[in-house]
Design an enzyme around this catalytic site. Structure first.
Site, PDB file in Angstrom:
ATOM      1  N   GLU A 255       0.807  -1.216   0.000  1.00  0.00           N
ATOM      2  CA  GLU A 255       0.000   0.000   0.000  1.00  0.00           C
ATOM      3  C   GLU A 255       0.845   1.272   0.000  1.00  0.00           C
ATOM      4  O   GLU A 255       0.340   2.363   0.260  1.00  0.00           O
ATOM      5  CB  GLU A 255      -0.960  -0.028   1.186  1.00  0.00           C
ATOM      6  CG  GLU A 255      -1.913  -1.217   1.101  1.00  0.00           C
ATOM      7  CD  GLU A 255      -2.908  -1.275   2.240  1.00  0.00           C
ATOM      8  OE1 GLU A 255      -2.878  -0.375   3.106  1.00  0.00           O
ATOM      9  OE2 GLU A 255      -3.717  -2.214   2.268  1.00  0.00           O
ATOM     10  N   LYS A 390     -15.689  -1.587   2.670  1.00  0.00           N
ATOM     11  CA  LYS A 390     -14.984  -2.115   1.503  1.00  0.00           C
ATOM     12  C   LYS A 390     -16.015  -2.715   0.553  1.00  0.00           C
ATOM     13  O   LYS A 390     -16.663  -3.712   0.885  1.00  0.00           O
ATOM     14  CB  LYS A 390     -13.970  -3.189   1.919  1.00  0.00           C
ATOM     15  CG  LYS A 390     -12.793  -2.677   2.728  1.00  0.00           C
ATOM     16  CD  LYS A 390     -11.893  -3.836   3.150  1.00  0.00           C
ATOM     17  CE  LYS A 390     -10.629  -3.344   3.837  1.00  0.00           C
ATOM     18  NZ  LYS A 390      -9.800  -4.473   4.343  1.00  0.00           N
TER      19      LYS A 390
END
Length: 477
Positions: A255, A390
Protein backbone atom coordinates in the site's frame (compact mmCIF):
# COMPACT_ATOMS: atom_id res chain seq x y z
CA UNK A 1 -0.98 23.07 -39.57
CA UNK A 2 -4.42 24.46 -38.88
CA UNK A 3 -6.16 23.37 -35.68
CA UNK A 4 -9.63 21.98 -36.05
CA UNK A 5 -12.30 22.47 -33.42
CA UNK A 6 -13.07 19.34 -31.43
CA UNK A 7 -16.65 18.06 -31.41
CA UNK A 8 -18.65 19.53 -28.55
CA UNK A 9 -18.84 16.24 -26.67
CA UNK A 10 -15.04 16.01 -26.54
CA UNK A 11 -14.66 19.58 -25.24
CA UNK A 12 -16.76 19.05 -22.13
CA UNK A 13 -15.12 18.87 -18.72
CA UNK A 14 -15.79 15.74 -16.70
CA UNK A 15 -14.52 14.54 -13.33
CA UNK A 16 -15.50 10.94 -12.78
CA UNK A 17 -14.07 7.83 -14.48
CA UNK A 18 -13.90 6.97 -18.14
CA UNK A 19 -16.45 6.61 -20.85
CA UNK A 20 -16.56 6.64 -24.65
CA UNK A 21 -19.32 6.51 -27.22
CA UNK A 22 -21.25 3.32 -26.59
CA UNK A 23 -22.49 3.09 -30.16
CA UNK A 24 -18.95 3.38 -31.50
CA UNK A 25 -17.77 0.75 -29.03
CA UNK A 26 -20.49 -1.70 -30.00
CA UNK A 27 -19.79 -1.24 -33.69
CA UNK A 28 -16.03 -1.68 -33.69
CA UNK A 29 -14.86 -2.60 -30.15
CA UNK A 30 -11.44 -0.98 -30.69
CA UNK A 31 -8.57 -2.13 -28.51
CA UNK A 32 -7.49 1.46 -27.84
CA UNK A 33 -10.29 3.73 -26.67
CA UNK A 34 -10.47 7.51 -26.45
CA UNK A 35 -12.01 8.43 -23.11
CA UNK A 36 -13.95 11.33 -21.75
CA UNK A 37 -14.95 11.62 -18.15
CA UNK A 38 -18.46 11.20 -16.86
CA UNK A 39 -20.26 13.48 -14.54
CA UNK A 40 -19.91 17.23 -14.29
CA UNK A 41 -21.90 18.54 -17.23
CA UNK A 42 -24.63 17.13 -19.39
CA UNK A 43 -26.03 17.98 -22.81
CA UNK A 44 -29.48 19.41 -23.42
CA UNK A 45 -30.52 16.09 -24.95
CA UNK A 46 -31.17 13.48 -22.26
CA UNK A 47 -28.63 10.66 -22.16
CA UNK A 48 -29.68 7.10 -22.89
CA UNK A 49 -30.46 5.30 -19.64
CA UNK A 50 -30.73 1.74 -20.94
CA UNK A 51 -27.99 -0.88 -21.01
CA UNK A 52 -26.97 -1.81 -24.54
CA UNK A 53 -24.10 -4.11 -23.71
CA UNK A 54 -21.80 -5.45 -21.01
CA UNK A 55 -18.27 -6.73 -21.62
CA UNK A 56 -15.91 -8.12 -18.96
CA UNK A 57 -12.23 -8.91 -19.22
CA UNK A 58 -9.33 -10.05 -17.06
CA UNK A 59 -6.78 -7.37 -16.14
CA UNK A 60 -3.94 -7.22 -13.60
CA UNK A 61 -3.98 -5.52 -10.20
CA UNK A 62 -1.20 -3.78 -8.26
CA UNK A 63 0.13 -7.07 -6.86
CA UNK A 64 0.40 -8.63 -10.30
CA UNK A 65 -2.69 -10.79 -9.84
CA UNK A 66 -5.65 -11.06 -12.22
CA UNK A 67 -8.83 -9.15 -11.46
CA UNK A 68 -12.11 -8.26 -13.15
CA UNK A 69 -12.76 -5.21 -15.32
CA UNK A 70 -16.23 -4.45 -16.68
CA UNK A 71 -17.34 -2.18 -19.52
CA UNK A 72 -21.02 -1.24 -19.46
CA UNK A 73 -22.43 0.44 -22.57
CA UNK A 74 -25.37 2.82 -22.90
CA UNK A 75 -24.75 5.75 -25.24
CA UNK A 76 -21.33 5.81 -23.58
CA UNK A 77 -18.96 3.27 -22.09
CA UNK A 78 -18.46 3.10 -18.31
CA UNK A 79 -15.50 1.11 -17.03
CA UNK A 80 -14.80 -0.26 -13.55
CA UNK A 81 -12.20 -2.58 -12.03
CA UNK A 82 -12.45 -4.72 -8.90
CA UNK A 83 -9.90 -4.68 -6.03
CA UNK A 84 -8.71 -7.65 -3.99
CA UNK A 85 -7.51 -8.08 -0.42
CA UNK A 86 -4.50 -9.89 1.07
CA UNK A 87 -5.80 -10.21 4.63
CA UNK A 88 -9.41 -11.20 4.07
CA UNK A 89 -12.17 -11.89 6.55
CA UNK A 90 -13.70 -15.37 6.46
CA UNK A 91 -17.18 -13.82 6.26
CA UNK A 92 -16.51 -11.80 3.10
CA UNK A 93 -18.54 -12.50 -0.01
CA UNK A 94 -16.77 -15.03 -2.24
CA UNK A 95 -14.10 -13.77 -4.60
CA UNK A 96 -14.26 -16.28 -7.45
CA UNK A 97 -10.85 -17.53 -8.62
CA UNK A 98 -10.23 -20.21 -11.25
CA UNK A 99 -7.98 -22.40 -9.11
CA UNK A 100 -5.88 -23.66 -12.03
CA UNK A 101 -2.38 -23.61 -10.51
CA UNK A 102 -0.78 -23.71 -13.95
CA UNK A 103 -2.26 -20.30 -14.84
CA UNK A 104 -1.46 -17.27 -12.65
CA UNK A 105 -0.92 -19.65 -9.74
CA UNK A 106 -4.63 -20.41 -9.61
CA UNK A 107 -5.61 -16.76 -9.25
CA UNK A 108 -7.19 -16.32 -12.68
CA UNK A 109 -10.70 -14.87 -12.88
CA UNK A 110 -11.81 -16.23 -16.25
CA UNK A 111 -14.82 -18.00 -14.73
CA UNK A 112 -16.00 -14.74 -13.17
CA UNK A 113 -15.52 -13.08 -16.58
CA UNK A 114 -17.52 -15.85 -18.24
CA UNK A 115 -20.30 -15.45 -15.67
CA UNK A 116 -20.59 -11.75 -16.50
CA UNK A 117 -20.45 -12.13 -20.27
CA UNK A 118 -22.74 -15.16 -20.53
CA UNK A 119 -25.07 -14.98 -17.51
CA UNK A 120 -25.28 -11.38 -16.32
CA UNK A 121 -24.95 -9.40 -19.54
CA UNK A 122 -28.02 -10.83 -21.33
CA UNK A 123 -30.18 -10.08 -18.27
CA UNK A 124 -29.11 -6.43 -18.17
CA UNK A 125 -29.89 -5.47 -21.75
CA UNK A 126 -32.54 -2.73 -21.66
CA UNK A 127 -32.29 -2.18 -17.89
CA UNK A 128 -32.39 1.43 -16.62
CA UNK A 129 -29.00 2.24 -15.08
CA UNK A 130 -30.49 4.94 -12.85
CA UNK A 131 -32.15 2.25 -10.73
CA UNK A 132 -29.08 0.96 -8.88
CA UNK A 133 -31.01 -1.04 -6.30
CA UNK A 134 -33.08 -2.81 -8.96
CA UNK A 135 -30.02 -3.78 -10.99
CA UNK A 136 -28.17 -5.06 -7.93
CA UNK A 137 -31.24 -7.01 -6.81
CA UNK A 138 -31.47 -8.60 -10.25
CA UNK A 139 -27.88 -9.83 -9.97
CA UNK A 140 -28.40 -11.12 -6.43
CA UNK A 141 -31.43 -13.07 -7.60
CA UNK A 142 -29.46 -14.46 -10.52
CA UNK A 143 -26.71 -15.56 -8.13
CA UNK A 144 -29.07 -16.98 -5.51
CA UNK A 145 -26.44 -17.80 -2.87
CA UNK A 146 -25.82 -16.18 0.55
CA UNK A 147 -22.19 -15.29 -0.23
CA UNK A 148 -22.38 -14.69 -4.01
CA UNK A 149 -20.51 -17.93 -4.70
CA UNK A 150 -22.30 -18.77 -7.96
CA UNK A 151 -21.38 -15.67 -9.95
CA UNK A 152 -18.61 -14.44 -7.67
CA UNK A 153 -18.66 -11.20 -5.69
CA UNK A 154 -15.88 -9.90 -7.92
CA UNK A 155 -18.10 -10.46 -10.97
CA UNK A 156 -21.17 -8.84 -9.41
CA UNK A 157 -19.22 -5.87 -8.04
CA UNK A 158 -17.58 -5.05 -11.36
CA UNK A 159 -21.00 -4.73 -12.96
CA UNK A 160 -22.48 -2.86 -9.98
CA UNK A 161 -19.73 -0.22 -10.04
CA UNK A 162 -20.16 0.35 -13.76
CA UNK A 163 -23.93 0.63 -13.37
CA UNK A 164 -23.41 3.33 -10.72
CA UNK A 165 -21.12 5.26 -13.04
CA UNK A 166 -23.61 4.89 -15.88
CA UNK A 167 -26.40 6.13 -13.60
CA UNK A 168 -24.41 9.29 -12.90
CA UNK A 169 -23.74 9.74 -16.60
CA UNK A 170 -27.39 9.25 -17.50
CA UNK A 171 -28.41 11.91 -14.98
CA UNK A 172 -25.62 14.26 -16.07
CA UNK A 173 -24.18 14.62 -12.57
CA UNK A 174 -20.82 13.75 -10.99
CA UNK A 175 -20.50 10.26 -9.56
CA UNK A 176 -20.29 11.59 -5.99
CA UNK A 177 -23.52 13.56 -6.52
CA UNK A 178 -25.30 10.48 -7.86
CA UNK A 179 -24.15 8.52 -4.79
CA UNK A 180 -25.33 11.35 -2.54
CA UNK A 181 -28.77 11.29 -4.15
CA UNK A 182 -28.96 7.49 -4.10
CA UNK A 183 -28.04 7.29 -0.41
CA UNK A 184 -30.04 10.31 0.74
CA UNK A 185 -26.94 11.99 2.19
CA UNK A 186 -27.68 15.61 3.13
CA UNK A 187 -24.28 17.28 2.79
CA UNK A 188 -21.16 16.49 0.80
CA UNK A 189 -18.07 16.35 3.02
CA UNK A 190 -14.40 15.88 2.16
CA UNK A 191 -12.90 12.98 4.15
CA UNK A 192 -9.88 12.90 6.41
CA UNK A 193 -7.28 10.67 4.71
CA UNK A 194 -5.74 7.92 6.84
CA UNK A 195 -2.34 7.49 5.20
CA UNK A 196 -0.82 4.06 5.77
CA UNK A 197 2.84 5.05 6.00
CA UNK A 198 4.32 2.02 7.78
CA UNK A 199 3.29 -1.42 6.54
CA UNK A 200 3.47 -4.65 8.50
CA UNK A 201 1.40 -7.78 8.89
CA UNK A 202 0.41 -9.54 5.66
CA UNK A 203 1.20 -6.42 3.62
CA UNK A 204 4.97 -6.42 4.12
CA UNK A 205 7.94 -8.75 4.47
CA UNK A 206 9.17 -7.33 7.77
CA UNK A 207 8.61 -8.69 11.29
CA UNK A 208 5.84 -6.27 12.35
CA UNK A 209 2.71 -8.16 13.35
CA UNK A 210 0.39 -5.17 13.21
CA UNK A 211 -0.54 -4.39 9.64
CA UNK A 212 -0.89 -0.62 9.24
CA UNK A 213 0.46 2.44 11.04
CA UNK A 214 -1.47 5.46 9.77
CA UNK A 215 -1.42 9.23 10.07
CA UNK A 216 -4.65 11.29 10.05
CA UNK A 217 -4.30 15.06 9.40
CA UNK A 218 -7.35 16.04 11.44
CA UNK A 219 -5.96 19.54 12.05
CA UNK A 220 -6.02 20.51 8.37
CA UNK A 221 -8.64 22.93 7.05
CA UNK A 222 -9.12 21.25 3.67
CA UNK A 223 -8.43 17.95 1.97
CA UNK A 224 -5.69 19.52 -0.15
CA UNK A 225 -3.95 20.80 2.98
CA UNK A 226 -4.38 17.40 4.61
CA UNK A 227 -2.77 15.75 1.61
CA UNK A 228 0.16 18.16 1.74
CA UNK A 229 0.64 17.46 5.44
CA UNK A 230 0.51 13.71 4.88
CA UNK A 231 2.96 13.85 2.00
CA UNK A 232 5.44 15.96 3.95
CA UNK A 233 5.33 13.61 6.94
CA UNK A 234 5.73 10.64 4.58
CA UNK A 235 8.92 12.06 3.09
CA UNK A 236 10.20 13.09 6.51
CA UNK A 237 9.57 9.55 7.73
CA UNK A 238 11.51 8.18 4.77
CA UNK A 239 14.53 10.24 5.78
CA UNK A 240 14.31 9.05 9.39
CA UNK A 241 14.01 5.41 8.35
CA UNK A 242 16.91 5.71 5.89
CA UNK A 243 19.16 7.20 8.55
CA UNK A 244 18.19 4.66 11.21
CA UNK A 245 17.81 1.44 9.23
CA UNK A 246 19.52 2.03 5.88
CA UNK A 247 18.36 2.52 2.29
CA UNK A 248 16.86 -0.98 2.00
CA UNK A 249 14.40 -0.12 4.78
CA UNK A 250 12.85 2.50 2.49
CA UNK A 251 11.33 -0.20 0.30
CA UNK A 252 7.55 0.01 0.36
CA UNK A 253 4.80 -2.53 0.97
CA UNK A 254 1.62 -3.29 -0.98
CA UNK A 255 0.00 0.00 0.00
CA UNK A 256 2.98 2.30 -0.45
CA UNK A 257 4.03 2.50 3.18
CA UNK A 258 7.56 1.80 4.34
CA UNK A 259 8.41 -1.63 5.68
CA UNK A 260 11.40 -1.25 8.03
CA UNK A 261 12.48 -4.53 9.57
CA UNK A 262 11.37 -3.89 13.12
CA UNK A 263 9.36 -6.23 15.31
CA UNK A 264 8.36 -3.98 18.18
CA UNK A 265 5.06 -2.31 17.29
CA UNK A 266 5.81 0.49 19.75
CA UNK A 267 8.89 1.30 17.70
CA UNK A 268 6.65 1.82 14.68
CA UNK A 269 4.59 4.33 16.65
CA UNK A 270 7.72 6.16 17.82
CA UNK A 271 8.82 6.51 14.19
CA UNK A 272 5.49 8.18 13.38
CA UNK A 273 5.76 10.61 16.29
CA UNK A 274 9.31 11.55 15.28
CA UNK A 275 8.25 12.19 11.67
CA UNK A 276 5.19 14.22 12.67
CA UNK A 277 7.25 16.37 15.04
CA UNK A 278 10.11 16.88 12.59
CA UNK A 279 7.65 17.88 9.84
CA UNK A 280 6.12 20.47 12.19
CA UNK A 281 2.65 18.97 12.59
CA UNK A 282 2.54 17.93 16.24
CA UNK A 283 -1.07 18.20 17.44
CA UNK A 284 -2.45 18.49 13.91
CA UNK A 285 -1.84 14.89 12.87
CA UNK A 286 -3.15 11.94 14.86
CA UNK A 287 -2.35 8.23 14.59
CA UNK A 288 -4.44 5.28 13.50
CA UNK A 289 -3.65 1.57 13.44
CA UNK A 290 -4.95 -1.46 11.59
CA UNK A 291 -3.88 -4.41 13.70
CA UNK A 292 -5.56 -7.09 11.52
CA UNK A 293 -5.47 -9.36 14.56
CA UNK A 294 -7.25 -12.24 12.83
CA UNK A 295 -3.98 -12.78 10.94
CA UNK A 296 -2.16 -13.80 14.15
CA UNK A 297 -5.04 -15.24 16.21
CA UNK A 298 -4.30 -18.73 17.54
CA UNK A 299 -6.72 -21.63 17.95
CA UNK A 300 -6.35 -21.47 21.73
CA UNK A 301 -7.66 -17.87 21.77
CA UNK A 302 -4.29 -16.15 22.16
CA UNK A 303 -2.43 -13.84 19.78
CA UNK A 304 1.08 -14.42 18.40
CA UNK A 305 2.83 -11.10 17.74
CA UNK A 306 5.75 -13.02 16.20
CA UNK A 307 3.54 -15.02 13.81
CA UNK A 308 5.71 -14.33 10.76
CA UNK A 309 8.52 -16.39 12.26
CA UNK A 310 7.54 -20.03 12.43
CA UNK A 311 8.37 -21.89 14.51
CA UNK A 312 9.09 -19.42 17.30
CA UNK A 313 9.64 -19.66 21.05
CA UNK A 314 6.23 -18.22 21.97
CA UNK A 315 7.75 -15.25 23.78
CA UNK A 316 5.47 -12.83 21.96
CA UNK A 317 2.21 -14.72 22.47
CA UNK A 318 -0.38 -12.70 24.40
CA UNK A 319 -3.79 -13.43 25.84
CA UNK A 320 -6.67 -11.26 24.64
CA UNK A 321 -6.59 -9.44 27.98
CA UNK A 322 -2.86 -8.74 27.70
CA UNK A 323 -3.29 -7.54 24.12
CA UNK A 324 -6.05 -5.17 25.29
CA UNK A 325 -3.70 -3.83 27.96
CA UNK A 326 -1.10 -3.21 25.25
CA UNK A 327 -3.63 -1.18 23.26
CA UNK A 328 -4.52 0.87 26.31
CA UNK A 329 -0.82 1.60 26.85
CA UNK A 330 -0.50 2.72 23.23
CA UNK A 331 -3.54 4.99 23.57
CA UNK A 332 -2.08 6.53 26.74
CA UNK A 333 1.39 7.10 25.27
CA UNK A 334 0.56 8.15 21.70
CA UNK A 335 -2.10 10.36 20.02
CA UNK A 336 -4.02 7.36 18.70
CA UNK A 337 -7.57 8.10 17.60
CA UNK A 338 -8.47 4.90 15.74
CA UNK A 339 -7.69 1.17 15.97
CA UNK A 340 -8.99 -1.28 13.39
CA UNK A 341 -9.48 -5.01 14.01
CA UNK A 342 -7.79 -5.16 17.43
CA UNK A 343 -9.05 -8.73 17.89
CA UNK A 344 -10.10 -11.73 15.84
CA UNK A 345 -13.26 -11.58 13.74
CA UNK A 346 -15.04 -13.97 16.14
CA UNK A 347 -13.60 -12.74 19.44
CA UNK A 348 -16.73 -10.70 20.18
CA UNK A 349 -16.24 -10.51 23.94
CA UNK A 350 -12.74 -9.01 23.65
CA UNK A 351 -14.04 -6.40 21.22
CA UNK A 352 -16.85 -5.42 23.59
CA UNK A 353 -14.54 -5.28 26.59
CA UNK A 354 -12.09 -2.92 24.88
CA UNK A 355 -14.91 -0.83 23.45
CA UNK A 356 -16.29 -0.20 26.93
CA UNK A 357 -12.91 0.89 28.31
CA UNK A 358 -11.60 3.35 25.68
CA UNK A 359 -13.05 6.41 23.99
CA UNK A 360 -11.26 6.17 20.64
CA UNK A 361 -12.65 4.82 17.38
CA UNK A 362 -12.67 1.01 17.11
CA UNK A 363 -13.13 0.02 13.47
CA UNK A 364 -14.60 -3.29 12.37
CA UNK A 365 -13.14 -4.72 9.17
CA UNK A 366 -12.84 -8.52 9.36
CA UNK A 367 -15.39 -8.34 12.17
CA UNK A 368 -18.05 -6.72 9.96
CA UNK A 369 -16.98 -7.38 6.34
CA UNK A 370 -19.35 -4.58 5.24
CA UNK A 371 -22.23 -7.00 5.83
CA UNK A 372 -25.48 -5.53 7.22
CA UNK A 373 -26.12 -8.73 9.23
CA UNK A 374 -22.71 -8.61 10.91
CA UNK A 375 -23.16 -4.88 11.50
CA UNK A 376 -26.50 -5.50 13.21
CA UNK A 377 -24.90 -8.12 15.45
CA UNK A 378 -22.05 -5.78 16.38
CA UNK A 379 -24.49 -2.98 17.18
CA UNK A 380 -26.42 -5.33 19.46
CA UNK A 381 -23.26 -6.54 21.22
CA UNK A 382 -21.69 -3.04 21.33
CA UNK A 383 -18.49 -4.51 19.93
CA UNK A 384 -17.17 -1.54 17.93
CA UNK A 385 -18.14 1.98 16.92
CA UNK A 386 -17.08 2.31 13.29
CA UNK A 387 -17.40 0.47 9.98
CA UNK A 388 -14.59 -0.08 7.51
CA UNK A 389 -16.48 0.10 4.22
CA UNK A 390 -14.98 -2.12 1.50
CA UNK A 391 -17.21 -2.53 -1.52
CA UNK A 392 -15.71 -5.86 -2.55
CA UNK A 393 -16.41 -7.44 0.84
CA UNK A 394 -20.14 -7.32 0.19
CA UNK A 395 -20.22 -7.12 -3.61
CA UNK A 396 -22.76 -4.45 -4.62
CA UNK A 397 -23.04 -0.69 -4.40
CA UNK A 398 -26.54 -0.96 -2.92
CA UNK A 399 -25.44 -3.19 -0.04
CA UNK A 400 -22.39 -1.00 0.56
CA UNK A 401 -24.57 2.09 0.87
CA UNK A 402 -26.95 0.24 3.19
CA UNK A 403 -24.04 -0.83 5.39
CA UNK A 404 -22.95 2.80 5.69
CA UNK A 405 -26.48 4.00 6.47
CA UNK A 406 -26.99 1.31 9.13
CA UNK A 407 -23.69 2.23 10.75
CA UNK A 408 -24.44 5.95 10.78
CA UNK A 409 -27.89 5.30 12.23
CA UNK A 410 -26.17 3.56 15.16
CA UNK A 411 -23.96 6.60 15.73
CA UNK A 412 -20.92 4.89 14.28
CA UNK A 413 -18.16 6.32 12.13
CA UNK A 414 -17.64 5.10 8.56
CA UNK A 415 -14.20 4.78 6.96
CA UNK A 416 -14.25 4.03 3.23
CA UNK A 417 -11.35 1.78 2.29
CA UNK A 418 -9.32 0.43 -0.60
CA UNK A 419 -7.81 -3.09 -0.70
CA UNK A 420 -4.15 -4.03 -0.78
CA UNK A 421 -4.57 -5.33 -4.33
CA UNK A 422 -5.79 -2.24 -6.20
CA UNK A 423 -6.17 -0.81 -9.70
CA UNK A 424 -6.34 2.68 -11.18
CA UNK A 425 -10.10 2.67 -10.51
CA UNK A 426 -11.01 5.59 -8.20
CA UNK A 427 -14.67 4.84 -7.40
CA UNK A 428 -14.13 4.91 -3.63
CA UNK A 429 -13.06 8.56 -3.73
CA UNK A 430 -16.49 9.58 -5.03
CA UNK A 431 -18.12 7.09 -2.67
CA UNK A 432 -16.49 8.68 0.37
CA UNK A 433 -17.61 12.18 -0.61
CA UNK A 434 -21.08 11.09 -1.70
CA UNK A 435 -21.71 9.25 1.58
CA UNK A 436 -20.04 12.00 3.66
CA UNK A 437 -18.12 9.22 5.39
CA UNK A 438 -15.68 11.71 6.89
CA UNK A 439 -12.69 9.41 6.53
CA UNK A 440 -10.97 7.32 3.87
CA UNK A 441 -7.94 5.09 3.80
CA UNK A 442 -6.33 4.23 0.51
CA UNK A 443 -2.66 3.80 1.30
CA UNK A 444 0.36 6.05 1.43
CA UNK A 445 0.85 9.12 -0.78
CA UNK A 446 2.84 6.79 -3.03
CA UNK A 447 2.11 4.30 -5.87
CA UNK A 448 -0.24 5.31 -8.66
CA UNK A 449 -3.06 2.93 -7.73
CA UNK A 450 -3.24 4.72 -4.35
CA UNK A 451 -2.82 8.22 -5.73
CA UNK A 452 -5.61 7.70 -8.26
CA UNK A 453 -8.03 7.95 -5.33
CA UNK A 454 -6.30 10.85 -3.59
CA UNK A 455 -5.96 12.78 -6.84
CA UNK A 456 -9.66 12.29 -7.54
CA UNK A 457 -10.43 13.76 -4.12
CA UNK A 458 -8.28 16.78 -4.95
CA UNK A 459 -10.28 17.26 -8.16
CA UNK A 460 -13.60 16.90 -6.36
CA UNK A 461 -12.63 19.45 -3.70
CA UNK A 462 -11.50 21.86 -6.41
CA UNK A 463 -14.80 21.52 -8.25
CA UNK A 464 -17.00 21.84 -5.16
CA UNK A 465 -15.14 24.92 -3.96
CA UNK A 466 -16.45 25.86 -0.53
CA UNK A 467 -16.92 22.30 0.75
CA UNK A 468 -16.44 21.27 4.36
CA UNK A 469 -13.48 19.12 5.39
CA UNK A 470 -14.37 16.63 8.15
CA UNK A 471 -11.27 17.37 10.24
CA UNK A 472 -11.64 16.70 13.98
CA UNK A 473 -15.24 15.62 13.37
CA UNK A 474 -14.22 12.70 11.14
CA UNK A 475 -16.17 10.21 13.26
CA UNK A 476 -19.46 12.07 12.88
CA UNK A 477 -19.18 14.54 10.00
Amino acid sequence: MALTTKPHHLQRSFLSPSRVSGERYLESAPSCLRFRRSGVQCSVVAKECRVKGVKARQIIDSRGNPTVEVDLITDDLYRSAVPSGASTGIYEALELRDGDKSVYGGKGVLQAIKNINELVAPKLIGVDVRNQADVDALMLELDGTPNKSKLGANAILGVSLSVCRAGAGAKGVPLYKHIQETSGTKELVMPVPAFNVINGGSHAGNSLAMQEFMILPVGATSFSEAFQMGSEVYHTLKGIIKTKYGQDACNVGDEGGFAPNVQDNREGLVLLIDAIEKAGYTGKIKIGMDVAASEFFMKDGRYDLNFKKQPNDGAHVLSAESLADLYREFIKDFPIVSIEDPFDQDDWSSWASLQSSVDIQLVGDDLLVTNPKRIAEAIKKQSCNALLLKVNQIGTVTESIQAALDSKAAGWGVMVSHRSGETEDNFIADLSVGLASGQIKTGAPCRSERLSKYNQLLRIEEELGNVRYAGEAFRSP
